[in-house]
Design an enzyme around this catalytic site. Structure first.
Site, PDB file in Angstrom:
ATOM      1  N   GLY A  14       0.805  -1.241  -0.203  1.00  0.00           N
ATOM      2  CA  GLY A  14       0.500   0.117   0.290  1.00  0.00           C
ATOM      3  C   GLY A  14       0.976   1.018   0.267  1.00  0.00           C
ATOM      4  N   GLY A  15       1.920   1.389  -0.179  1.00  0.00           N
ATOM      5  CA  GLY A  15       2.955   2.524  -0.828  1.00  0.00           C
ATOM      6  C   GLY A  15       1.925   3.840  -1.914  1.00  0.00           C
ATOM      7  N   ILE A  57      -4.777 -10.030 -11.677  1.00  0.00           N
ATOM      8  CA  ILE A  57      -5.157  -8.601 -12.622  1.00  0.00           C
ATOM      9  C   ILE A  57      -5.666  -8.811 -13.795  1.00  0.00           C
ATOM     10  CG2 ILE A  57      -5.221  -6.761 -13.789  1.00  0.00           C
ATOM     11  CD1 ILE A  57      -3.208  -5.751 -11.100  1.00  0.00           C
ATOM     12  N   GLU A  58      -5.254 -10.019 -14.550  1.00  0.00           N
ATOM     13  CA  GLU A  58      -5.487 -10.704 -15.641  1.00  0.00           C
ATOM     14  C   GLU A  58      -6.728 -11.498 -16.064  1.00  0.00           C
ATOM     15  OE1 GLU A  58      -2.525 -11.020 -14.100  1.00  0.00           O
ATOM     16  OE2 GLU A  58      -1.624 -12.896 -15.311  1.00  0.00           O
ATOM     17  N   SER A  76       1.926   0.125  -9.890  1.00  0.00           N
ATOM     18  CA  SER A  76       3.344  -0.245 -10.152  1.00  0.00           C
ATOM     19  C   SER A  76       3.349  -1.555 -10.604  1.00  0.00           C
ATOM     20  CB  SER A  76       4.573  -0.022  -8.243  1.00  0.00           C
ATOM     21  OG  SER A  76       3.663   0.613  -7.242  1.00  0.00           O
ATOM     22  N   CYS A  79       8.739  -5.273 -11.873  1.00  0.00           N
ATOM     23  CA  CYS A  79       9.657  -4.319 -12.158  1.00  0.00           C
ATOM     24  C   CYS A  79      10.565  -5.260 -13.331  1.00  0.00           C
ATOM     25  CB  CYS A  79      10.031  -4.030 -11.454  1.00  0.00           C
ATOM     26  SG  CYS A  79      10.849  -4.316 -10.592  1.00  0.00           S
ATOM     27  N   SER A 360       8.475  -2.306  -2.707  1.00  0.00           N
ATOM     28  CA  SER A 360       7.687  -1.092  -2.359  1.00  0.00           C
ATOM     29  C   SER A 360       8.067   0.358  -2.665  1.00  0.00           C
ATOM     30  CB  SER A 360       7.464  -1.417  -0.737  1.00  0.00           C
ATOM     31  OG  SER A 360       6.263  -0.283  -1.329  1.00  0.00           O
TER      32      SER A 360
HETATM   33  N1  SAH Z   1       3.447  -0.731  -5.154  1.00  0.00           N
HETATM   34  C1  SAH Z   1       3.640  -2.108  -4.475  1.00  0.00           C
HETATM   35  C2  SAH Z   1       4.660  -2.546  -4.523  1.00  0.00           C
HETATM   36  C3  SAH Z   1       4.245  -3.005  -6.221  1.00  0.00           C
HETATM   37  S1  SAH Z   1       5.581  -4.590  -6.499  1.00  0.00           S
HETATM   38  C4  SAH Z   1       3.974  -1.052  -2.876  1.00  0.00           C
HETATM   39  O1  SAH Z   1       3.914   0.276  -2.609  1.00  0.00           O
HETATM   40  O2  SAH Z   1       4.424  -2.487  -1.753  1.00  0.00           O
HETATM   41  C5  SAH Z   1       5.040  -5.224  -7.482  1.00  0.00           C
HETATM   42  C6  SAH Z   1       3.028  -5.987  -7.358  1.00  0.00           C
HETATM   43  O3  SAH Z   1       2.553  -6.516  -8.306  1.00  0.00           O
HETATM   44  C7  SAH Z   1       3.271  -7.306  -6.178  1.00  0.00           C
HETATM   45  O4  SAH Z   1       3.025  -7.092  -4.909  1.00  0.00           O
HETATM   46  C8  SAH Z   1       3.291  -8.378  -6.500  1.00  0.00           C
HETATM   47  O5  SAH Z   1       2.669  -9.320  -6.225  1.00  0.00           O
HETATM   48  C9  SAH Z   1       2.045  -8.332  -7.518  1.00  0.00           C
HETATM   49  N2  SAH Z   1       1.912  -8.684  -8.420  1.00  0.00           N
HETATM   50  C10 SAH Z   1       2.447  -8.804  -9.487  1.00  0.00           C
HETATM   51  N3  SAH Z   1       1.197  -9.816 -10.744  1.00  0.00           N
HETATM   52  C11 SAH Z   1       0.380  -9.407 -10.234  1.00  0.00           C
HETATM   53  C12 SAH Z   1      -0.919 -10.068 -10.979  1.00  0.00           C
HETATM   54  N4  SAH Z   1      -1.374 -10.735 -12.355  1.00  0.00           N
HETATM   55  N5  SAH Z   1      -1.706  -9.334 -10.259  1.00  0.00           N
HETATM   56  C13 SAH Z   1      -2.621  -9.204  -9.218  1.00  0.00           C
HETATM   57  N6  SAH Z   1      -0.919  -8.506  -8.919  1.00  0.00           N
HETATM   58  C14 SAH Z   1       0.013  -8.791  -9.164  1.00  0.00           C
END
Ligand code: SAH
Length: 380
Positions: A14-15, A57-58, A76, A79, A360
């Site tokens: 949740g950043g 998500i997909e 986010s 990466c 994050s």
């Molecule tokens: N901004 C976030 C971190 C993002 S890191 C923070 O503040 O913590 C990327 C995140 O994407 C990871 O937690 C990972 O579990 C999630 N993720 C990766 N592929 C995903 C998908 N297909 N559907 C949903 N979440 C996914």
């Protein structure tokens, strides 16, 4: 004014949500989506009333998103497909699949979101994924700005150079002020941060051999320059005063000291720098984050002088005088701009805490960016 309805994709711990809360614009996260169970557990602990969608998500149909009536998307995407040290498989990497799905959804969302903020690593800016994102935004009639920025730009002693894209629907328009606003918000340190990433210093060494310090004069000079920049706060401002009680668990074990003494990035409380904390912090040593000298009696330079000529036992004795320790997860969170209200559920092990923090973002940086993105919003 109605609070903005925000969708937080790849929500992690949740950043983005913390940054949104800090930016002062009335907003409500209407859904947070992530597949990582540990991250979701921490997210729920901090935002119990936010609807959490623990699925990929997909797999979520357009209608489900449309029902939310979204004003803004914060995201986010993973990466790993874009990192400098990775394979850079970009859009063919399986982990980019969900992001391509988001791009596919974007023109179909109804109502179309008015604002988007995306965060990713350095490397994303030259990827095909970024080109596809830009193409989609143009087709959907968004104005956007891209920026590479590190927390040093907001006075935080930590390097974490990241790519950000802020987009607004055309009718919102980016005011002509926006460019200068960004420069004003992030005035300095861009030059330092280009070379901020920990360089890989270690040549291959057979198992068990001690690695020797290989710091170039340029690196030493850069560190000195960073440490003497008064616009950046000191590390001591981010330390946990209650840590004394269980400090020992964070001390570097003797094996690590002996094997990695020469590649540790050591900082002390008066320093104004630290390297990026990554998800391997506390588990791997090289390039995963700085360690803290917690004794004020010893000097790093003296400890290291002629160190390699000593016996193992003598080396260890000398290194021990520095009392080198890892930053605790709380301290890493402080450095990453998380507010004091942020908390881990008790059952999350320390290594998992480092892992999710490493994934994050810097909350203060995102907070600033949101203020820029939404600066016109409150007056509309
Ligand atoms: N901004 C976030 C971190 C993002 S890191 C923070 O503040 O913590 C990327 C995140 O994407 C990871 O937690 C990972 O579990 C999630 N993720 C990766 N592929 C995903 C998908 N297909 N559907 C949903 N979440 C996914």
């Amino acid at each position: 004014m109605e609070p903005l309805r925000v969708l937080e994709l790849y929500s992690g711990i949740g950043g983005m949500h913390f940054a949104l809360k800090g930016c002062g614009v009335p907003a409500q996260v209407v859904a947070a989506v992530d597949i990582n169970t540990t991250a979701n557990h921490i997210y729920k602990h901090n935002f119990p009333s936010t609807p959490m969608w623990s699925k990929s998500i997909e797999g979520i149909p357009l209608e489900d998103f449309n029902k939310l009536s979204i004003d803004m998307i914060l995201m986010s995407p993973p990466c790993q497909p874009f990192t400098r040290l990775g394979l850079k498989r970009d859009v063919v990497d399986q982990r980019t699949k969900s992001f391509l799905y988001v791009l596919d959804l974007l023109p179909k969302l109804s109502p179309p979101p008015r604002y988007i903020l995306l965060e990713n690593v350095k490397g994303f800016e030259e990827s095909c994924a970024r080109n596809q994102l830009v193409k989609t935004l143009n087709e959907c009639g968004y104005h956007f700005k891209e920026i590479m920025v590190s927390p040093t730009s907001v006075g935080i002693p930590n390097s974490r150079l990241r790519y950000f894209l802020m987009a607004k629907r055309s009718e919102e328009g980016f005011s002509t002020e926006t460019h200068s606003q960004i420069l004003e918000a992030f005035p300095l340190h861009m030059d330092l941060d280009v070379s901020e990433q920990p360089t890989v210093l270690t040549p291959f060494q057979p198992e068990g051999q001690v690695l020797y310090k290989l710091e170039t004069p340029e690196e030493v000079q850069r560190k000195q320059k960073q440490n003497s920049d008064p616009s950046i706060r000191q590390i001591q401002d981010f330390l946990d005063p209650d840590l004394d009680l269980d400090m020992d668990q964070y001390l570097l074990p003797p094996k690590t000291l002996l094997r990695y003494a020469n590649i540790l990035d050591i900082v002390w409380p008066s320093c104004r720098r630290s390297i990026c904390f990554t998800k391997g912090y506390g588990r791997y040593v090289e390039g995963t984050g700085s360690v803290l000298q917690s004794s004020s009696e010893a000097e790093v330079e003296q400890v290291y002088q002629g160190l390699e000529e000593l016996s193992e036992e003598q080396r260890l004795r000398r290194l021990h005088t520095l009392r080198l320790r890892y930053f605790s997860p709380r301290e890493v969170a402080n450095i990453m701009g998380f507010p004091q209200s942020f908390a881990f559920p008790e059952d999350v092990p320390v290594k998992q805490r480092y892992k999710v923090l490493g994934n994050s973002l810097n909350v203060e940086v995102v907070c600033k960016l949101l203020q820029i993105l939404l600066s016109q919003h409150t007056v509309l």
